[in-house]
Design a protein around this motif. Structure first.
Motif, PDB file in Angstrom:
ATOM      1  N   ILE A 194       0.852  -1.201   0.000  1.00  0.00           N
ATOM      2  CA  ILE A 194       0.000   0.000   0.000  1.00  0.00           C
ATOM      3  C   ILE A 194       0.885   1.248   0.000  1.00  0.00           C
ATOM      4  O   ILE A 194       0.642   2.195  -0.752  1.00  0.00           O
ATOM      5  CB  ILE A 194      -0.958  -0.003   1.215  1.00  0.00           C
ATOM      6  N   PHE A 195       1.927   1.235   0.822  1.00  0.00           N
ATOM      7  CA  PHE A 195       2.850   2.366   0.876  1.00  0.00           C
ATOM      8  C   PHE A 195       3.479   2.617  -0.495  1.00  0.00           C
ATOM      9  O   PHE A 195       3.490   3.744  -0.989  1.00  0.00           O
ATOM     10  CB  PHE A 195       3.926   2.115   1.939  1.00  0.00           C
ATOM     11  N   GLU A 196       3.993   1.574  -1.135  1.00  0.00           N
ATOM     12  CA  GLU A 196       4.649   1.724  -2.436  1.00  0.00           C
ATOM     13  C   GLU A 196       3.676   2.219  -3.504  1.00  0.00           C
ATOM     14  O   GLU A 196       4.045   2.992  -4.379  1.00  0.00           O
ATOM     15  CB  GLU A 196       5.303   0.414  -2.870  1.00  0.00           C
ATOM     16  N   ALA A 197       2.440   1.781  -3.442  1.00  0.00           N
ATOM     17  CA  ALA A 197       1.436   2.205  -4.425  1.00  0.00           C
ATOM     18  C   ALA A 197       1.060   3.668  -4.252  1.00  0.00           C
ATOM     19  O   ALA A 197       0.480   4.277  -5.160  1.00  0.00           O
ATOM     20  CB  ALA A 197       0.196   1.327  -4.312  1.00  0.00           C
ATOM     21  N   ASN A 198       1.391   4.243  -3.090  1.00  0.00           N
ATOM     22  CA  ASN A 198       1.008   5.624  -2.789  1.00  0.00           C
ATOM     23  C   ASN A 198       2.197   6.534  -2.562  1.00  0.00           C
ATOM     24  O   ASN A 198       2.080   7.576  -1.912  1.00  0.00           O
ATOM     25  CB  ASN A 198       0.075   5.633  -1.567  1.00  0.00           C
ATOM     26  N   ARG A 199       3.345   6.182  -3.107  1.00  0.00           N
ATOM     27  CA  ARG A 199       4.553   6.986  -2.923  1.00  0.00           C
ATOM     28  C   ARG A 199       4.389   8.405  -3.462  1.00  0.00           C
ATOM     29  O   ARG A 199       5.091   9.309  -3.042  1.00  0.00           O
ATOM     30  CB  ARG A 199       5.753   6.322  -3.602  1.00  0.00           C
ATOM     31  N   ASP A 200       3.436   8.591  -4.376  1.00  0.00           N
ATOM     32  CA  ASP A 200       3.199   9.933  -4.912  1.00  0.00           C
ATOM     33  C   ASP A 200       2.635  10.879  -3.859  1.00  0.00           C
ATOM     34  O   ASP A 200       2.752  12.091  -3.984  1.00  0.00           O
ATOM     35  CB  ASP A 200       2.270   9.873  -6.127  1.00  0.00           C
ATOM     36  N   GLN A 201       2.041  10.321  -2.796  1.00  0.00           N
ATOM     37  CA  GLN A 201       1.479  11.184  -1.752  1.00  0.00           C
ATOM     38  C   GLN A 201       1.977  10.850  -0.344  1.00  0.00           C
ATOM     39  O   GLN A 201       1.675  11.575   0.596  1.00  0.00           O
ATOM     40  CB  GLN A 201      -0.051  11.149  -1.800  1.00  0.00           C
ATOM     41  N   LEU A 202       2.743   9.778  -0.213  1.00  0.00           N
ATOM     42  CA  LEU A 202       3.277   9.402   1.102  1.00  0.00           C
ATOM     43  C   LEU A 202       4.802   9.368   1.073  1.00  0.00           C
ATOM     44  O   LEU A 202       5.398   8.743   0.204  1.00  0.00           O
ATOM     45  CB  LEU A 202       2.775   8.007   1.515  1.00  0.00           C
ATOM     46  N   ASP A 203       5.410  10.058   2.031  1.00  0.00           N
ATOM     47  CA  ASP A 203       6.864  10.008   2.191  1.00  0.00           C
ATOM     48  C   ASP A 203       7.261   9.111   3.353  1.00  0.00           C
ATOM     49  O   ASP A 203       8.368   8.599   3.399  1.00  0.00           O
ATOM     50  CB  ASP A 203       7.427  11.418   2.446  1.00  0.00           C
ATOM     51  N   ASP A 204       6.333   8.957   4.300  1.00  0.00           N
ATOM     52  CA  ASP A 204       6.604   8.204   5.526  1.00  0.00           C
ATOM     53  C   ASP A 204       5.396   7.305   5.783  1.00  0.00           C
ATOM     54  O   ASP A 204       4.266   7.798   5.886  1.00  0.00           O
ATOM     55  CB  ASP A 204       6.804   9.194   6.675  1.00  0.00           C
ATOM     56  N   PRO A 205       5.576   6.000   5.911  1.00  0.00           N
ATOM     57  CA  PRO A 205       4.438   5.108   6.130  1.00  0.00           C
ATOM     58  C   PRO A 205       3.717   5.339   7.460  1.00  0.00           C
ATOM     59  O   PRO A 205       2.584   4.905   7.630  1.00  0.00           O
ATOM     60  CB  PRO A 205       5.059   3.701   6.075  1.00  0.00           C
ATOM     61  N   ASP A 206       4.369   6.038   8.377  1.00  0.00           N
ATOM     62  CA  ASP A 206       3.736   6.304   9.673  1.00  0.00           C
ATOM     63  C   ASP A 206       2.971   7.620   9.685  1.00  0.00           C
ATOM     64  O   ASP A 206       2.442   8.011  10.731  1.00  0.00           O
ATOM     65  CB  ASP A 206       4.800   6.310  10.775  1.00  0.00           C
ATOM     66  N   ARG A 207       2.945   8.329   8.567  1.00  0.00           N
ATOM     67  CA  ARG A 207       2.283   9.637   8.521  1.00  0.00           C
ATOM     68  C   ARG A 207       1.197   9.659   7.454  1.00  0.00           C
ATOM     69  O   ARG A 207       1.345  10.246   6.400  1.00  0.00           O
ATOM     70  CB  ARG A 207       3.296  10.734   8.243  1.00  0.00           C
ATOM     71  N   ILE A 208       0.105   8.956   7.750  1.00  0.00           N
ATOM     72  CA  ILE A 208      -1.061   9.047   6.881  1.00  0.00           C
ATOM     73  C   ILE A 208      -2.090   9.918   7.589  1.00  0.00           C
ATOM     74  O   ILE A 208      -2.131   9.975   8.828  1.00  0.00           O
ATOM     75  CB  ILE A 208      -1.630   7.655   6.530  1.00  0.00           C
ATOM     76  N   GLN A 209      -2.890  10.599   6.818  1.00  0.00           N
ATOM     77  CA  GLN A 209      -3.830  11.567   7.376  1.00  0.00           C
ATOM     78  C   GLN A 209      -5.266  11.178   7.043  1.00  0.00           C
ATOM     79  O   GLN A 209      -5.543  10.730   5.931  1.00  0.00           O
ATOM     80  CB  GLN A 209      -3.547  12.960   6.799  1.00  0.00           C
ATOM     81  N   PRO A 210      -6.187  11.384   8.012  1.00  0.00           N
ATOM     82  CA  PRO A 210      -7.600  11.159   7.707  1.00  0.00           C
ATOM     83  C   PRO A 210      -8.003  11.979   6.478  1.00  0.00           C
ATOM     84  O   PRO A 210      -7.575  13.111   6.308  1.00  0.00           O
ATOM     85  CB  PRO A 210      -8.325  11.651   8.967  1.00  0.00           C
ATOM     86  N   GLY A 211      -8.796  11.344   5.616  1.00  0.00           N
ATOM     87  CA  GLY A 211      -9.250  12.019   4.402  1.00  0.00           C
ATOM     88  C   GLY A 211      -8.405  11.681   3.186  1.00  0.00           C
ATOM     89  O   GLY A 211      -8.845  11.878   2.059  1.00  0.00           O
ATOM     90  N   GLN A 212      -7.180  11.212   3.400  1.00  0.00           N
ATOM     91  CA  GLN A 212      -6.352  10.812   2.247  1.00  0.00           C
ATOM     92  C   GLN A 212      -7.006   9.605   1.572  1.00  0.00           C
ATOM     93  O   GLN A 212      -7.500   8.697   2.221  1.00  0.00           O
ATOM     94  CB  GLN A 212      -4.945  10.396   2.683  1.00  0.00           C
ATOM     95  N   VAL A 213      -6.988   9.623   0.246  1.00  0.00           N
ATOM     96  CA  VAL A 213      -7.523   8.506  -0.519  1.00  0.00           C
ATOM     97  C   VAL A 213      -6.337   7.701  -1.020  1.00  0.00           C
ATOM     98  O   VAL A 213      -5.542   8.171  -1.841  1.00  0.00           O
ATOM     99  CB  VAL A 213      -8.404   8.984  -1.694  1.00  0.00           C
ATOM    100  N   LEU A 214      -6.201   6.497  -0.470  1.00  0.00           N
ATOM    101  CA  LEU A 214      -5.065   5.642  -0.806  1.00  0.00           C
ATOM    102  C   LEU A 214      -5.478   4.589  -1.840  1.00  0.00           C
ATOM    103  O   LEU A 214      -6.579   4.056  -1.813  1.00  0.00           O
ATOM    104  CB  LEU A 214      -4.551   4.910   0.439  1.00  0.00           C
ATOM    105  N   LYS A 215      -4.545   4.300  -2.750  1.00  0.00           N
ATOM    106  CA  LYS A 215      -4.729   3.226  -3.709  1.00  0.00           C
ATOM    107  C   LYS A 215      -4.379   1.920  -3.001  1.00  0.00           C
ATOM    108  O   LYS A 215      -3.352   1.831  -2.330  1.00  0.00           O
ATOM    109  CB  LYS A 215      -3.825   3.426  -4.930  1.00  0.00           C
ATOM    110  N   ILE A 216      -5.234   0.937  -3.162  1.00  0.00           N
ATOM    111  CA  ILE A 216      -5.009  -0.379  -2.560  1.00  0.00           C
ATOM    112  C   ILE A 216      -4.814  -1.367  -3.714  1.00  0.00           C
ATOM    113  O   ILE A 216      -5.763  -1.725  -4.413  1.00  0.00           O
ATOM    114  CB  ILE A 216      -6.192  -0.832  -1.688  1.00  0.00           C
ATOM    115  N   PRO A 217      -3.567  -1.802  -3.960  1.00  0.00           N
ATOM    116  CA  PRO A 217      -3.339  -2.760  -5.055  1.00  0.00           C
ATOM    117  C   PRO A 217      -4.088  -4.070  -4.805  1.00  0.00           C
ATOM    118  O   PRO A 217      -4.111  -4.561  -3.670  1.00  0.00           O
ATOM    119  CB  PRO A 217      -1.832  -3.000  -5.022  1.00  0.00           C
ATOM    120  N   LEU A 218      -4.683  -4.601  -5.851  1.00  0.00           N
ATOM    121  CA  LEU A 218      -5.394  -5.874  -5.702  1.00  0.00           C
ATOM    122  C   LEU A 218      -4.420  -7.030  -5.599  1.00  0.00           C
ATOM    123  O   LEU A 218      -4.668  -7.995  -4.917  1.00  0.00           O
ATOM    124  CB  LEU A 218      -6.321  -6.110  -6.891  1.00  0.00           C
ATOM    125  N   ASP A 219      -3.292  -6.915  -6.283  1.00  0.00           N
ATOM    126  CA  ASP A 219      -2.302  -7.982  -6.281  1.00  0.00           C
ATOM    127  C   ASP A 219      -1.227  -7.660  -5.250  1.00  0.00           C
ATOM    128  O   ASP A 219      -0.289  -6.945  -5.525  1.00  0.00           O
ATOM    129  CB  ASP A 219      -1.677  -8.122  -7.671  1.00  0.00           C
TER     130      ASP A 219
END
Length: 101
Positions: free
Chosen positions: A74-99
């Motif tokens: 999930i972190f790798e799929a969202n590198r465009d908006q995440l720099d740190d896996p411990d810093r996600i914010q409510p309201g962020q829309v994350l891509k969840i890879p199916l594979d």
């Protein structure tokens, strides 16, 4: 002149069906095949998830993949908006890879 008789081939016949070598038919009796599914994958190759207060990538991974260890996918799929896996914010829309590898 000599009285030699010439060879008489008048009774000789010949027949040729083919010049191709005759080969036994291939034996496919031991051949097997397996198809798990003929269904095509359609649609997006990922889904999305909107981060809620208190979420972690591990918790989101457990929700989607059944295991917390898939957080890195999930972190790798969202590198465009995440720099740190411990810093996600409510309201962020994350891509969840199916594979999830």
């Amino acid at each position: 002149m000599t009285n030699e008789k010439k060879a008489d081939f008048s009774g000789v016949t010949s027949k040729v069906d083919t010049t191709e070598q005759k080969v036994e038919k291939a034996d496919f009796s031991g051949v097997t095949a397996r198809v798990d599914s003929t269904e095509e994958k359609v649609g997006d190759v990922e889904q999305t998830y909107t981060v809620q207060k208190g979420d972690t990538l591990s918790a989101i991974s457990k929700q989607f993949y059944g295991k917390a260890s898939g957080w890195n996918a999930i972190f790798e799929a969202n590198r465009d908006q995440l720099d740190d896996p411990d810093r996600i914010q409510p309201g962020q829309v994350l891509k969840i890879p199916l594979d999830n590898a």
